[in-house]
Motif scaffolding. Sequence first.
Motif, PDB file in Angstrom:
ATOM      1  N   VAL A  53       0.764  11.764   7.119  1.00 14.28           N
ATOM      2  CA  VAL A  53       1.172  11.537   5.730  1.00 14.28           C
ATOM      3  C   VAL A  53       0.813  12.756   4.894  1.00 14.28           C
ATOM      4  CG1 VAL A  53       0.662  10.166   3.654  1.00 14.28           C
ATOM      5  CG2 VAL A  53       1.035   9.036   5.865  1.00 14.28           C
ATOM      6  N   ARG A  54       1.698  13.119   3.954  1.00 15.52           N
ATOM      7  CA  ARG A  54       1.445  14.243   3.058  1.00 15.52           C
ATOM      8  C   ARG A  54       1.563  13.775   1.612  1.00 15.52           C
ATOM      9  NH1 ARG A  54       5.367  16.411   6.289  1.00 15.52           N
ATOM     10  NH2 ARG A  54       6.674  17.104   4.543  1.00 15.52           N
ATOM     11  N   ILE A  55       0.497  13.977   0.871  1.00 18.68           N
ATOM     12  CA  ILE A  55       0.427  13.576  -0.533  1.00 18.68           C
ATOM     13  C   ILE A  55       0.156  14.819  -1.364  1.00 18.68           C
ATOM     14  CG2 ILE A  55      -0.854  12.192  -2.222  1.00 18.68           C
ATOM     15  CD1 ILE A  55      -1.522  10.250   0.040  1.00 18.68           C
ATOM     16  N   GLY A  56       0.947  15.034  -2.408  1.00 22.00           N
ATOM     17  CA  GLY A  56       0.782  16.210  -3.259  1.00 22.00           C
ATOM     18  C   GLY A  56      -0.396  16.077  -4.197  1.00 22.00           C
ATOM     19  N   SER A  57      -0.398  16.867  -5.239  1.00 20.92           N
ATOM     20  CA  SER A  57      -1.483  16.874  -6.217  1.00 20.92           C
ATOM     21  C   SER A  57      -1.175  15.934  -7.386  1.00 20.92           C
ATOM     22  CB  SER A  57      -1.695  18.286  -6.753  1.00 20.92           C
ATOM     23  OG  SER A  57      -2.147  19.143  -5.717  1.00 20.92           O
ATOM     24  N   ARG A  58      -2.246  15.448  -8.010  1.00 21.01           N
ATOM     25  CA  ARG A  58      -2.170  14.573  -9.185  1.00 21.01           C
ATOM     26  C   ARG A  58      -1.401  13.286  -8.909  1.00 21.01           C
ATOM     27  NH1 ARG A  58      -1.026  19.545 -10.165  1.00 21.01           N
ATOM     28  NH2 ARG A  58       1.203  19.076 -10.295  1.00 21.01           N
ATOM     29  N   VAL A  59      -1.483  12.815  -7.686  1.00 24.39           N
ATOM     30  CA  VAL A  59      -0.834  11.554  -7.294  1.00 24.39           C
ATOM     31  C   VAL A  59      -1.798  10.402  -7.529  1.00 24.39           C
ATOM     32  CG1 VAL A  59       0.105  10.246  -5.342  1.00 24.39           C
ATOM     33  CG2 VAL A  59       0.664  12.680  -5.614  1.00 24.39           C
ATOM     34  N   LYS A  60      -1.285   9.307  -8.068  1.00 27.75           N
ATOM     35  CA  LYS A  60      -2.080   8.086  -8.245  1.00 27.75           C
ATOM     36  C   LYS A  60      -1.573   7.027  -7.276  1.00 27.75           C
ATOM     37  CE  LYS A  60      -3.442   8.798 -13.044  1.00 27.75           C
ATOM     38  NZ  LYS A  60      -3.469   8.239 -14.419  1.00 27.75           N
ATOM     39  N   VAL A  61      -2.467   6.581  -6.395  1.00 27.72           N
ATOM     40  CA  VAL A  61      -2.152   5.514  -5.450  1.00 27.72           C
ATOM     41  C   VAL A  61      -3.024   4.322  -5.831  1.00 27.72           C
ATOM     42  CG1 VAL A  61      -2.019   4.827  -3.038  1.00 27.72           C
ATOM     43  CG2 VAL A  61      -1.701   7.243  -3.668  1.00 27.72           C
ATOM     44  N   LYS A  62      -2.415   3.263  -6.306  1.00 27.68           N
ATOM     45  CA  LYS A  62      -3.181   2.112  -6.756  1.00 27.68           C
ATOM     46  C   LYS A  62      -3.601   1.247  -5.561  1.00 27.68           C
ATOM     47  CE  LYS A  62      -3.786   1.802 -10.608  1.00 27.68           C
ATOM     48  NZ  LYS A  62      -4.842   2.471 -11.423  1.00 27.68           N
ATOM     49  N   ASN A  63      -4.305   0.174  -5.816  1.00 23.57           N
ATOM     50  CA  ASN A  63      -4.949  -0.614  -4.766  1.00 23.57           C
ATOM     51  C   ASN A  63      -3.970  -1.197  -3.745  1.00 23.57           C
ATOM     52  OD1 ASN A  63      -7.150  -0.118  -6.377  1.00 23.57           O
ATOM     53  ND2 ASN A  63      -7.530  -2.252  -6.921  1.00 23.57           N
ATOM     54  N   ASN A  64      -4.453  -1.299  -2.510  1.00 19.24           N
ATOM     55  CA  ASN A  64      -3.780  -2.038  -1.428  1.00 19.24           C
ATOM     56  C   ASN A  64      -2.437  -1.442  -1.013  1.00 19.24           C
ATOM     57  OD1 ASN A  64      -5.876  -4.051  -1.637  1.00 19.24           O
ATOM     58  ND2 ASN A  64      -4.784  -4.835  -3.433  1.00 19.24           N
ATOM     59  N   VAL A  65      -2.372  -0.124  -0.950  1.00 25.34           N
ATOM     60  CA  VAL A  65      -1.158   0.567  -0.499  1.00 25.34           C
ATOM     61  C   VAL A  65      -1.427   1.186   0.868  1.00 25.34           C
ATOM     62  CG1 VAL A  65       0.489   2.421  -0.975  1.00 25.34           C
ATOM     63  CG2 VAL A  65      -0.408   1.022  -2.861  1.00 25.34           C
ATOM     64  N   ALA A  66      -0.484   1.006   1.803  1.00 23.81           N
ATOM     65  CA  ALA A  66      -0.570   1.626   3.123  1.00 23.81           C
ATOM     66  C   ALA A  66       0.521   2.678   3.246  1.00 23.81           C
ATOM     67  CB  ALA A  66      -0.428   0.578   4.225  1.00 23.81           C
ATOM     68  N   LEU A  67       0.111   3.907   3.542  1.00 18.64           N
ATOM     69  CA  LEU A  67       1.037   5.029   3.708  1.00 18.64           C
ATOM     70  C   LEU A  67       1.069   5.388   5.185  1.00 18.64           C
ATOM     71  CD1 LEU A  67      -0.176   7.038   0.614  1.00 18.64           C
ATOM     72  CD2 LEU A  67       1.949   5.769   0.805  1.00 18.64           C
ATOM     73  N   TYR A  68       2.207   5.150   5.824  1.00 15.53           N
ATOM     74  CA  TYR A  68       2.328   5.347   7.254  1.00 15.53           C
ATOM     75  C   TYR A  68       2.956   6.701   7.579  1.00 15.53           C
ATOM     76  CZ  TYR A  68       1.452   0.344   7.229  1.00 15.53           C
ATOM     77  OH  TYR A  68       0.901  -0.888   7.006  1.00 15.53           O
ATOM     78  N   GLN A  69       2.774   7.139   8.814  1.00 18.84           N
ATOM     79  CA  GLN A  69       3.331   8.408   9.260  1.00 18.84           C
ATOM     80  C   GLN A  69       4.805   8.478   8.913  1.00 18.84           C
ATOM     81  OE1 GLN A  69       2.537   9.307  13.356  1.00 18.84           O
ATOM     82  NE2 GLN A  69       4.011  10.956  13.430  1.00 18.84           N
ATOM     83  N   GLY A  70       5.206   9.599   8.306  1.00 16.99           N
ATOM     84  CA  GLY A  70       6.586   9.780   7.872  1.00 16.99           C
ATOM     85  C   GLY A  70       6.742   9.719   6.365  1.00 16.99           C
ATOM     86  N   VAL A  71       5.699   9.273   5.660  1.00 16.05           N
ATOM     87  CA  VAL A  71       5.764   9.196   4.196  1.00 16.05           C
ATOM     88  C   VAL A  71       5.289  10.515   3.590  1.00 16.05           C
ATOM     89  CG1 VAL A  71       4.896   8.054   2.125  1.00 16.05           C
ATOM     90  CG2 VAL A  71       5.484   6.698   4.147  1.00 16.05           C
ATOM     91  N   VAL A  72       6.090  11.041   2.673  1.00 15.28           N
ATOM     92  CA  VAL A  72       5.757  12.265   1.941  1.00 15.28           C
ATOM     93  C   VAL A  72       5.853  11.968   0.452  1.00 15.28           C
ATOM     94  CG1 VAL A  72       6.403  14.650   1.462  1.00 15.28           C
ATOM     95  CG2 VAL A  72       6.670  13.732   3.782  1.00 15.28           C
ATOM     96  N   CYS A  73       4.766  12.207  -0.283  1.00 17.28           N
ATOM     97  CA  CYS A  73       4.763  12.060  -1.737  1.00 17.28           C
ATOM     98  C   CYS A  73       4.516  13.431  -2.352  1.00 17.28           C
ATOM     99  CB  CYS A  73       3.679  11.086  -2.183  1.00 17.28           C
ATOM    100  SG  CYS A  73       3.921   9.390  -1.636  1.00 17.28           S
ATOM    101  N   GLU A  74       5.432  13.879  -3.187  1.00 21.44           N
ATOM    102  CA  GLU A  74       5.262  15.161  -3.850  1.00 21.44           C
ATOM    103  C   GLU A  74       4.293  15.022  -5.034  1.00 21.44           C
ATOM    104  OE1 GLU A  74       9.137  16.714  -4.738  1.00 21.44           O
ATOM    105  OE2 GLU A  74       9.638  17.004  -2.612  1.00 21.44           O
TER     106      GLU A  74
END
Length: 201
Positions: A53-74
């Motif tokens: 998983v790739r997450i960019g800068s200044r990202v907010k992920v709130k409670n109870n979220v699952a990020l699986y392989q293949g997810v990209v957040c800019e």
Amino acid sequence: MDKDYQADRTSLISGEAQIGRGTRIWQFCNIMGGSVIGEDCNIGQNVFVESGVRIGSRVKVKNNVALYQGVVCEDDVFLGPNCVFTNVINPRSFIERKHEFRETVVKRGATIGANATIVCGNTIGRYAMVGAGTVVTHDVGDYQLVTGNPGRMAGYVCMCGCRLREAEEAEMRDCPECGRRYRVTADGFAEEVRRTGEAIQ
């Protein structure tokens, strides 16, 4: 070992995860090795970040979220509580389909509302907004607002998050809050043409 981010002692964080300066990780998270999280992110309670998983800068992920392989957040993405991502279209517990993982991209500044489901293989455009509880089954264009199950376009939103209103010119939309102006393109996407009264260079 000194680190540039903060993490609650209840969270499990692999030493092989790459985590940027200023990021905060709250209780009961699991950050796997091979994942990348940028700077100044806020990772809420009970978040799972899988390898790849790739997450960019200044990202907010709130409670109870699952990020699986293949997810990209800019950069500058917001993921609301309990939103759901997938990475296989037709999963079976007894059939290995890791070679069929589909990439899901959430582009810069986009918002995913609480309890929304993002079916894998789709792209959420720049500064788009996915309403709470929406099920996304196709790409979402830049600045588009989608709601419902399945998700359908319900209008356009500004970079600031305010819903755009129609202008005198049929193809134009204005933000009543910050004054930005947008043009709706032939394919139904929006592009910014002016901010606070000045043309974009």
